[in-house]
Design a protein around this motif. Structure first.
Motif, short mmCIF file in Angstrom:
data_model
loop_
_atom_site.label_atom_id
_atom_site.label_comp_id
_atom_site.label_asym_id
_atom_site.label_seq_id
_atom_site.Cartn_x
_atom_site.Cartn_y
_atom_site.Cartn_z
N LEU A 20 0.85 -1.19 0.00
CA LEU A 20 0.00 0.00 0.00
C LEU A 20 0.88 1.23 0.00
O LEU A 20 1.81 1.35 0.80
CB LEU A 20 -0.90 0.01 1.24
N THR A 21 0.61 2.14 -0.92
CA THR A 21 1.35 3.40 -1.02
C THR A 21 0.34 4.54 -1.10
O THR A 21 -0.69 4.41 -1.76
CB THR A 21 2.23 3.43 -2.28
N TYR A 22 0.63 5.63 -0.42
CA TYR A 22 -0.24 6.80 -0.45
C TYR A 22 0.36 7.87 -1.36
O TYR A 22 1.55 8.13 -1.32
CB TYR A 22 -0.41 7.39 0.94
N VAL A 23 -0.51 8.49 -2.17
CA VAL A 23 -0.12 9.65 -2.98
C VAL A 23 -0.88 10.82 -2.36
O VAL A 23 -2.03 11.09 -2.69
CB VAL A 23 -0.49 9.47 -4.46
N TYR A 24 -0.24 11.46 -1.39
CA TYR A 24 -0.91 12.49 -0.60
C TYR A 24 -1.37 13.67 -1.45
O TYR A 24 -2.45 14.21 -1.22
CB TYR A 24 -0.01 12.96 0.53
N ALA A 25 -0.58 14.07 -2.43
CA ALA A 25 -0.93 15.23 -3.26
C ALA A 25 -2.22 15.00 -4.03
O ALA A 25 -2.92 15.96 -4.36
CB ALA A 25 0.21 15.54 -4.23
N GLU A 26 -2.55 13.73 -4.32
CA GLU A 26 -3.75 13.41 -5.09
C GLU A 26 -4.82 12.74 -4.24
O GLU A 26 -5.82 12.25 -4.77
CB GLU A 26 -3.38 12.52 -6.27
N ARG A 57 -12.45 9.71 4.05
CA ARG A 57 -13.52 10.23 3.20
C ARG A 57 -12.93 11.22 2.21
O ARG A 57 -12.12 12.07 2.56
CB ARG A 57 -14.58 10.91 4.06
N GLY A 58 -13.30 11.08 0.94
CA GLY A 58 -12.81 11.96 -0.11
C GLY A 58 -11.58 11.42 -0.83
O GLY A 58 -11.17 11.99 -1.84
N TRP A 59 -10.99 10.37 -0.33
CA TRP A 59 -9.82 9.77 -0.97
C TRP A 59 -10.27 8.72 -1.98
O TRP A 59 -11.34 8.15 -1.87
CB TRP A 59 -8.93 9.10 0.07
N ASP A 60 -9.41 8.47 -2.97
CA ASP A 60 -9.65 7.42 -3.96
C ASP A 60 -8.73 6.24 -3.65
O ASP A 60 -7.66 6.40 -3.07
CB ASP A 60 -9.34 7.92 -5.38
N VAL A 61 -9.16 5.05 -4.07
CA VAL A 61 -8.33 3.85 -3.94
C VAL A 61 -8.11 3.28 -5.33
O VAL A 61 -9.07 3.06 -6.07
CB VAL A 61 -9.00 2.78 -3.06
#
Length: 113
Positions: A20-26, A57-61
């Protein structure tokens, strides 16, 4: 042979099958098959934690399409342990020199060198 790493979730002792990796800017979480090497800003997850992943909430996967690979079998773990044991026997370390206040690095050569 696949890498054998544990799930990053605290208290979980299962073998990791996904990264799992997060792309915080997006505001996006990316979940895919286990990466070949551990990265400091990613998380390795077992099958259960990968399937139950939730994001704010508001994040995409973005999920890998298809099945995640199964955790390593006992045969794979035994083969990995044997390979590590053999590699440890092949390298014979020389004792480090004792010096006063100065540290030295020494190159250890294998049998083939």
């Amino acid at each position: 042979m696949r890498s054998v790493r544990s799930c990053s979730r605290s208290g979980c002792t299962e073998h990791a099958v996904a990264t799992l990796t997060y792309v915080y800017a997006e505001s996006t979480a990316v979940l895919g098959p286990l990466a070949t090497q551990h990265e400091p800003h990613s998380y390795d997850l077992c099958t259960d934690h990968a399937q139950r992943l939730t994001v704010p909430r508001g994040w995409d996967v973005v999920r890998h399409e298809g099945e995640l690979p199964p955790p390593p079998s006992q045969d794979e773990l035994t083969a990995l342990a044997e390979a590590v044991r053999e590699a440890g026997r092949a390298v014979q370390a020389e004792p480090a020199p004792i010096t006063s206040g100065t540290r030295h690095l020494r190159v250890l050569r294998g049998k083939e060198d």
